[in-house]
Write an enzyme that holds these catalytic residues in place. Structure first.
Site, short mmCIF file in Angstrom:
data_model
loop_
_atom_site.label_atom_id
_atom_site.label_comp_id
_atom_site.label_asym_id
_atom_site.label_seq_id
_atom_site.Cartn_x
_atom_site.Cartn_y
_atom_site.Cartn_z
N CYS A 9 -63.52 9.31 32.20
CA CYS A 9 -64.12 10.26 33.14
C CYS A 9 -65.51 9.78 33.54
O CYS A 9 -65.91 9.84 34.71
CB CYS A 9 -64.23 11.64 32.50
SG CYS A 9 -62.66 12.43 32.15
N CYS B 2 -94.41 33.57 59.70
CA CYS B 2 -93.62 33.38 60.93
C CYS B 2 -92.51 32.37 60.68
O CYS B 2 -92.43 31.74 59.63
CB CYS B 2 -94.49 32.92 62.08
SG CYS B 2 -95.23 31.29 61.83
N CYS C 41 -93.35 28.82 59.66
CA CYS C 41 -93.66 28.65 58.24
C CYS C 41 -92.39 28.31 57.47
O CYS C 41 -92.36 27.41 56.63
CB CYS C 41 -94.25 29.93 57.65
SG CYS C 41 -95.77 30.50 58.42
N ASP D 11 -52.53 39.66 48.90
CA ASP D 11 -51.66 39.60 47.73
C ASP D 11 -51.12 41.03 47.54
O ASP D 11 -51.76 41.99 47.96
CB ASP D 11 -52.47 39.16 46.52
CG ASP D 11 -51.67 39.24 45.23
OD1 ASP D 11 -50.53 38.76 45.23
OD2 ASP D 11 -52.20 39.80 44.26
N ASP E 244 -56.53 39.43 43.79
CA ASP E 244 -57.16 39.99 42.59
C ASP E 244 -58.23 39.09 42.00
O ASP E 244 -58.89 39.45 41.04
CB ASP E 244 -56.11 40.33 41.53
CG ASP E 244 -55.34 39.09 41.05
OD1 ASP E 244 -55.77 37.97 41.34
OD2 ASP E 244 -54.30 39.27 40.39
N ASP F 101 -55.20 34.26 42.09
CA ASP F 101 -55.19 33.81 43.48
C ASP F 101 -56.38 32.94 43.83
O ASP F 101 -56.75 32.83 45.00
CB ASP F 101 -55.16 35.04 44.40
CG ASP F 101 -53.93 35.88 44.18
OD1 ASP F 101 -52.84 35.32 44.13
OD2 ASP F 101 -54.07 37.11 44.04
#
Length: 800
Positions: A17, A80, A83, A497, A689, A693
């Site tokens: 990895c 402003c 800035c 769903d 939910d 999902d």
């Protein structure tokens, strides 16, 4: 020139990895990297031209994301839009910074970096012409607009007190000529000018000192902002008047006029505008203030058999907390003993209290109503649901919508352009204007500088976002990603769903059909024994039905969950398979005896590859589901249901709700692909939910997680509905629409204000109408434009 960055890398499970992550980084031009698996960190030497976001993208592409650090800064002197642009640019240029969002309305910056030191971030802000301090509080805090409003109020009152005599001495004679003669006969015009000069000097160096300090600083750094325009405008009026006072003979007689009152009135009106603006901005942060007020400061605990009251900050995990009637819950936990009804409306929006018994979850910020109980503290500080909600609301309020990019592009050159326009105005009046040309040139130039301050532009978007996101939170809608406020407005299709979203999520078994010589109880015993190891709502329905019949469950020898299909297990050497038709069909179980379709969700049981039983499960629709679908369709949105049920079972529910259509038989892993297909016809919002999902939520243009008020840390979702009531979805769409409309109104006003009034201030109406705007009126118009924008944003407090 190169820089060295060291930061943690996630997902490093093995040496390979680390190699993958290292290879991805070294593939970038100008990057030399070493990724250490032992320390889980990357040491990267990067050329100064390499954007830190490029490193993050490269690691994300190989599924080894960099661990980003979020830092919040409170920035002083933000006045402003220019800035904002300069500070953001300076922060993004700092080593290791991936993103920076500066919010004018809150006066805060939110920075994501690869561990950039605070000192480097503070130095970057300083290079942007401002000063800052790190927000280090462990708990989220509301913007301190009240302190700012009090400070502006004191400055305004002092300025008004000093300005009033100046204004009367100078303008009194113009309104009442007799007053001018009275001044001339008594103290004399020269003495009057001297008094005006002294009082105006006090206005500039006392209440106006912050404006002048910040304005001069920005001019020295060649980064002019709103304060610079005010300094140039009021300074021109003041120093011209001072020159007239000290050496009047060096000017022609017609040009010997003083404008001390203009310089003083400009400062006073701008301070008045900032005071009103700070008061209004304080109201935009009211939602956060109310959420923070839900956290009690003290808690009663039981230790060594005695009760004692301690500060909430002193609580530790495992403390037993005693809650009496009317008290607010301080932290999250689980009821230990006792029972009571708890008002959770601040979380779910549901007005009815919820009964809490032993083992029930308790959430910080909710209110105990009747009885007394004790609970064990489990989540403290920032880990509580309430703190997560506050953090999400603050993040949404600080977000920059895509529409803000237009404002940033304009304000990047706006102030320099105004300086050029003011210079041309002065030259035009000086060379081509009527006598006294120098006086007219001064008045017109100062008016252009003052009226063009881009305050309204900078406030147009962030104030609307603050109020909109805060109002949404009050309605139980959390915009976890602020950009969803704009993106939701572009949605054309809403995909749902089914279970737990449109239905109650509490399915129950309604019938059993047998296809072997086994009895109902035996078939149910086998099915429930296997499903007892599953957490799926349908599995729980089977188990609950078996327990209701007092059926004793069997021991399971082996168990395997088959995602989206069912489960497989072994009981007494028998192979048990439970799931949908596709799973059993793919497993070569003969299903010819089954009817073509069913009313509800079906669960099929096979033993040793032989069809045994079919259990029918129904899940009642939520009371408001049909109303929500009807209103979404009335708004012109297509509604689609995605379900793992059969096409026929799903379509019957879709027809009952009046949805456009249903796509059935979909595995959770395939929902994201279905969303991608739907996106070919426009932006899609997916409502699920938030647990099973996640891929679909991430794939959709706007992922909406609907829950019970405790699943607020759903990373895949853009919007979280705290209540299980689908009605909250309508509130989300309403807030999105209202916020975008409000932003457009503010931007139209801000741009129109400058486009129309700058030419008027320059004097384009003088030749035809003899109209020339005074600097004092210009200052008043500028101040009122900002107040208008903030006040218009406050109307969103009634949205939804």
């Amino acid at each position: 020139m190169s820089e060295k960055l060291t930061f943690p890398v996630q997902g490093l499970n093995c040496a390979s990895c680390a190699v993958r992550a290292e290879t991805a980084l070294n593939a970038l031009e100008g990057v030399t990297a070493e990724v250490n698996f032992a320390t889980l960190r990357a040491e990267v030497q990067v050329a100064s031209s390499v954007n830190s976001a490029t490193l993050v993208d490269a690691l994300a592409a190989v599924d080894k994301p960099a661990e980003l650090v979020t830092t919040r800064l409170s920035i002083d002197g933000m006045t402003c839009a220019s800035c904002v642009s300069r500070v953001e640019t300076a922060l993004l240029a700092a080593s290791g910074v991936v993103s920076a969002e500066v919010n004018l309305a809150t006066g805060e910056a939110r920075i994501e970096s690869l561990g950039t030191p605070h000192s480097a971030l503070l130095q970057a802000v300083k290079q942007g012409g401002k000063t800052a301090k790190v927000i280090t509080s462990d708990s989220p805090s509301a913007p301190r607009f009240g302190d700012e409003a009090d400070e502006m109020r004191r400055a305004f009152l002092l300025s008004a007190l000093l300005t009033l005599p100046v204004f009367i001495l100078e303008m009194g004679g113009h309104v009442f000529p007799a007053f001018h003669h009275l001044i001339a006969r008594t103290i004399g015009i020269q003495t009057s000018w001297l008094i005006q000069g002294l009082l105006t000097t006090l206005v500039l160096i006392l209440p106006g000192r912050t404006i002048w300090r910040d304005g001069i600083r920005s001019l020295v750094k060649r980064q002019p902002d709103m304060n610079a325009l005010v300094v140039l405008g009021s300074g021109a009026a003041f120093f011209y008047s001072l020159f007239v006072l000290i050496a009047p003979t060096l000017l022609p007689q017609a040009a010997r006029s003083v404008y001390f009152e203009a310089a003083a009135v400009i400062i006073t009106l701008i301070l008045a505008g900032r005071w009103m603006e700070a008061r209004a901005k304080g109201q935009t942060g009211a939602a956060i203030a109310r959420l923070i007020a839900l956290r009690p400061l003290k808690a009663t605990i039981e230790r060594d058999g005695k009760q004692q009251v301690i500060a909430v900050e002193s609580l530790v995990k495992g403390d037993v907390i005693v809650i009496k009637p009317g008290e607010r819950i301080p932290v999250d936990g689980t009821v230990l003993y006792g029972e009571s009804w708890v008002d959770e409306s601040m979380l779910t929006g549901e007005p009815l209290p919820v009964l809490k018994v032993k083992g029930a979850p308790i959430t910080a910020g909710t209110v105990n109503t009747t009885g007394s109980f004790s609970f064990t503290a489990q989540k403290l500080g920032n880990d509580t649901v309430l703190s997560q909600i506050i953090e999400m609301v603050q993040k949404a309020q600080s977000a920059r919508l895509p529409v803000q990019n237009l404002v940033n592009q304009i304000t990047a050159w706006f102030v320099p352009a105004v300086l050029v326009i003011a210079l041309f105005t002065i030259l035009a009046w000086a060379f081509f204007g009527p006598d006294p040309a120098l006086t007219y040139a001064l008045v017109a130039g100062v008016s252009v500088l003052i009226i063009a301050c881009p305050c309204a532009m900078g406030l147009a978007t962030p104030t609307s976002i603050m109020v909109g996101a805060g109002r949404a939170a009050e309605l139980g809608v959390l915009f976890a990603k602020g950009s969803a406020l704009q993106e939701l407005n572009a949605v054309t299709t809403v995909a749902f769903d089914k279970t737990g979203t449109l239905t109650e999520g509490r399915p129950s078994m309604t019938s059993i059909a047998l296809y072997s010589d086994l009895s109902e109880n035996t078939a149910l015993k086998l099915a429930a024994s296997v499903e007892s190891l599953s957490e799926h709502p349908i599995a729980r329905a089977l188990v609950a039905h078996a327990k209701a019949r007092n059926i004793e469950l069997l021991d399971i020898k082996s168990f395997e969950s088959l995602t989206g299909g069912g489960v497989k297990a072994t009981i007494d050497a028998q192979s048990i398979l439970i799931g949908n038709r596709k799973l059993l069909g793919d497993s070569k179980v003969d299903l010819s005896a089954l009817p073509a379709d069913g009313i509800g969700t079906e669960v099929i049981l096979a033993v040793d590859q032989i069809l045994v039983a079919q259990f029918e499960i129904t899940d009642p629709l939520k009371p408001n589901a049909k109303t929500v679908i009807d209103r979404l369709r009335a708004a012109g949105l297509k509604t689609v249901m995605l379900t793992g049920d059969t096409e026929q079972a799903g379509q019957s529910i879709a027809d009952e709700l009046g949805m456009d259509y249903c796509i059935g038989g979909i595995l959770p892993s395939a929902k994201a692909d279905t969303i991608k297909t739907l996106q070919a016809n426009g932006a899609v919002a997916f409502v699920g939910d938030g647990i099973n999902d996640a891929p679909a939520l991430a794939q959709s243009n706007v992922g909406i997680a609907i829950g019970t008020g405790t699943d607020v840390a759903i990373e895949a979702a853009d919007v979280v509905l705290l209540s299980g009531d689908p009605n909250a979805l309508l509130s989300a769409f309403a807030i999105s629409k209202a916020t975008l409309r409000n932003i457009k109104q503010n931007l139209i006003w801000a741009f129109a204000y400058n486009v129309l009034l700058i030419p008027i201030a320059a004097g384009v109406l003088y030749p035809s109408l003899g109209l020339l705007l005074s600097p004092a009126l210009a200052a008043g118009a500028m101040a009122l434009s900002s107040v208008f924008v903030v006040s218009n944003a406050l109307r969103l407090r009634r949205a939804g």
